[in-house]
Design a protein around this motif. Structure first.
Motif, short mmCIF file in Angstrom:
data_model
loop_
_atom_site.label_atom_id
_atom_site.label_comp_id
_atom_site.label_asym_id
_atom_site.label_seq_id
_atom_site.Cartn_x
_atom_site.Cartn_y
_atom_site.Cartn_z
N VAL A 254 50.31 38.21 -14.84
CA VAL A 254 48.87 38.16 -15.07
C VAL A 254 48.28 37.11 -14.14
O VAL A 254 48.79 35.98 -14.05
CB VAL A 254 48.54 37.79 -16.54
CG1 VAL A 254 47.03 37.77 -16.75
CG2 VAL A 254 49.19 38.78 -17.50
N LEU A 255 47.21 37.48 -13.42
CA LEU A 255 46.48 36.50 -12.62
C LEU A 255 45.45 35.86 -13.52
O LEU A 255 44.60 36.54 -14.11
CB LEU A 255 45.81 37.17 -11.42
CG LEU A 255 46.73 37.83 -10.39
CD1 LEU A 255 45.91 38.39 -9.24
CD2 LEU A 255 47.79 36.87 -9.88
N MET A 256 45.51 34.53 -13.63
CA MET A 256 44.63 33.78 -14.52
C MET A 256 43.60 33.01 -13.71
O MET A 256 43.96 32.27 -12.78
CB MET A 256 45.46 32.80 -15.36
CG MET A 256 46.62 33.41 -16.11
SD MET A 256 46.06 34.50 -17.42
CE MET A 256 45.21 33.33 -18.48
N HIS A 257 42.34 33.18 -14.05
CA HIS A 257 41.26 32.41 -13.43
C HIS A 257 40.87 31.29 -14.39
O HIS A 257 40.51 31.56 -15.55
CB HIS A 257 40.05 33.31 -13.15
CG HIS A 257 40.32 34.38 -12.14
ND1 HIS A 257 39.75 34.41 -10.89
CD2 HIS A 257 41.13 35.48 -12.20
CE1 HIS A 257 40.18 35.47 -10.23
NE2 HIS A 257 41.01 36.14 -11.01
N TRP A 258 40.94 30.05 -13.90
CA TRP A 258 40.71 28.88 -14.75
C TRP A 258 39.50 28.09 -14.26
O TRP A 258 39.22 28.04 -13.06
CB TRP A 258 41.92 27.94 -14.70
CG TRP A 258 43.22 28.53 -15.12
CD1 TRP A 258 44.09 29.25 -14.35
CD2 TRP A 258 43.84 28.44 -16.41
NE1 TRP A 258 45.19 29.61 -15.06
CE2 TRP A 258 45.07 29.12 -16.34
CE3 TRP A 258 43.46 27.84 -17.62
CZ2 TRP A 258 45.94 29.23 -17.42
CZ3 TRP A 258 44.32 27.94 -18.70
CH2 TRP A 258 45.53 28.63 -18.61
N ARG A 259 38.84 27.43 -15.21
CA ARG A 259 37.84 26.41 -14.89
C ARG A 259 38.46 25.05 -15.23
O ARG A 259 38.98 24.85 -16.33
CB ARG A 259 36.56 26.62 -15.70
CG ARG A 259 35.80 27.88 -15.32
CD ARG A 259 34.46 27.98 -16.06
NE ARG A 259 33.76 29.20 -15.73
CZ ARG A 259 32.96 29.33 -14.67
NH1 ARG A 259 32.77 28.30 -13.86
NH2 ARG A 259 32.34 30.48 -14.43
N THR A 260 38.41 24.14 -14.26
CA THR A 260 38.98 22.81 -14.45
C THR A 260 37.98 21.76 -13.97
O THR A 260 37.01 22.09 -13.27
CB THR A 260 40.30 22.65 -13.65
OG1 THR A 260 39.99 22.43 -12.27
CG2 THR A 260 41.19 23.87 -13.79
#
Length: 367
Positions: A313-319
């Protein structure tokens, strides 16, 4: 099998910026070299100059010991496969493959032997009497390959030959071209804008940007030790994550997004010349971990988007330091909206000077 050497190769149209700007490159005998870069970077122009289809503004092209700048294309002993198959629609597969040999006045038994040998290698033996319209896209591309093979040239040139094929056929034809090179071991120069194609095919890859050669290396070196930010961002899918940071004046930490990321002494010493200056931090998606694996830095992330691909799974994160993409194996990835600590191992980080875009972590391999 000769070497191909480009010495200070330059091509300028009118008074504009050079389309190819002082390229120095040596392709070894029997090597599979891929020229890659975005549209308009000059890669096809380089290939066309090697083929003799474009005049050289400055510099030399050497095929073996011979300088071929003023040698006619037909006398360079090369074969070129284009993006367009360029098959004669009224001719059979056999006649399409034999056309160039007959123009060179080879005997008919020799023509038949060469065509049948190439057809067997490419799985076309059962198609020799068909017309191009009776073939699939992949079969037509194999005919174009066969037409080049029968000439038994010193050098093969491929100009984005798979661009017109669908995804499945591209994978199949990549394997065909790889097998072809393993069988004939000819010197082969291949142009593509597809970095996945470049990585899977080339013994070495030459990356071009706006006519300037950026880096030449094998696929693993190019991926793990990019010489600059452009190469790091162009090679890899999904692309590397970049973050804007500043190295503190004491050199002990990076600051980004209001967060201080402490550095180990060894890395701090390597980055010491950039104290008080901005640095671009790069980390590959597969190097972003949900669990700490050795020493590194950790930031809190919140899942924004999930892209399931079956095996991962490609995960898009906000950090706090910016948005990033990671790879998570299997189906146990966090749900959208979930939070998790994201860990970057020190040994997997890349650092770049934003002013020059050059790698500054001491591990890049130059052209």
């Amino acid at each position: 099998m000769p070497t191909v050497e480009l010495v200070n190769l330059t091509k300028t149209y009118g008074r504009g910026k050079p389309a190819v700007d002082h390229v120095d490159l040596r392709i070894e005998a029997g090597e599979f070299l891929v020229l890659v870069g975005p549209s308009g970077c000059g890669k096809s122009t380089v290939l066309r100059m090697i083929a003799g289809l474009e005049e050289v503004t400055e510099g030399e092209i050497r095929i073996g010991p011979r300088v071929v700048n003023d040698v006619a294309p037909k006398d360079r002993d090369i074969a070129m496969v284009f993006q367009n198959y360029a098959l004669y629609p009224h001719m059979s597969v056999f006649d399409n493959m034999a056309f160039g040999l007959r123009r060179r006045k080879l005997s008919e038994p020799d023509v038949r032997k060469r065509v049948e040998t190439a057809a067997e290698m490419l799985g076309l033996s059962g198609y020799l009497l068909r017309r191009p319209r009776e073939l699939s896209g992949g079969e037509r591309q194999r005919v174009a390959l066969g037409r080049a093979m029968v000439r038994d040239p010193q050098v093969f040139l491929f100009d984005e030959p798979l661009s017109n094929l669908d995804a499945k056929l591209r994978v199949q034809m990549r394997a065909e071209i790889k097998r072809l090179h393993q069988r004939v071991r000819a010197t082969l120069i291949y142009v593509t804008h597809d970095q996945v194609e470049a990585m899977t095919l080339g013994d070495r890859i030459a990356v071009l940007r706006q006519g300037v050669l950026q880096q030449v290396a094998d696929p693993f070196t190019l991926y793990q030790h990019p010489v600059n930010q452009f190469v790091a961002g162009f090679i890899g899918s999904p692309p590397i994550n970049f973050f804007e940071t500043t190295l503190r004046t004491d050199g002990a930490a990076l600051e980004g997004g209001g967060q201080a990321l402490g550095l180990p002494p060894e890395l701090a010493a390597r980055l010491a010349p950039h104290r008080g200056q901005p640095l671009v931090l790069g980390v590959r998606p597969e190097d972003v971990r949900l669990e700490a694996e050795g020493p590194g830095m950790t930031v809190e992330g919140r899942v924004d988007v999930r892209e399931p691909l079956g095996n991962e799974v490609l995960m898009h994160w906000r950090t706090p330091i910016g948005e990033l993409i990671s790879r998570v194996q299997g189906q146990d990835a966090p749900a959208v909206g979930a939070s998790a600590p994201l860990h970057f191992a020190w040994s997997r980080l890349h650092f770049f000077d934003p002013a020059t875009e050059r790698a500054v972590n001491g591990t890049a391999v130059a052209v």
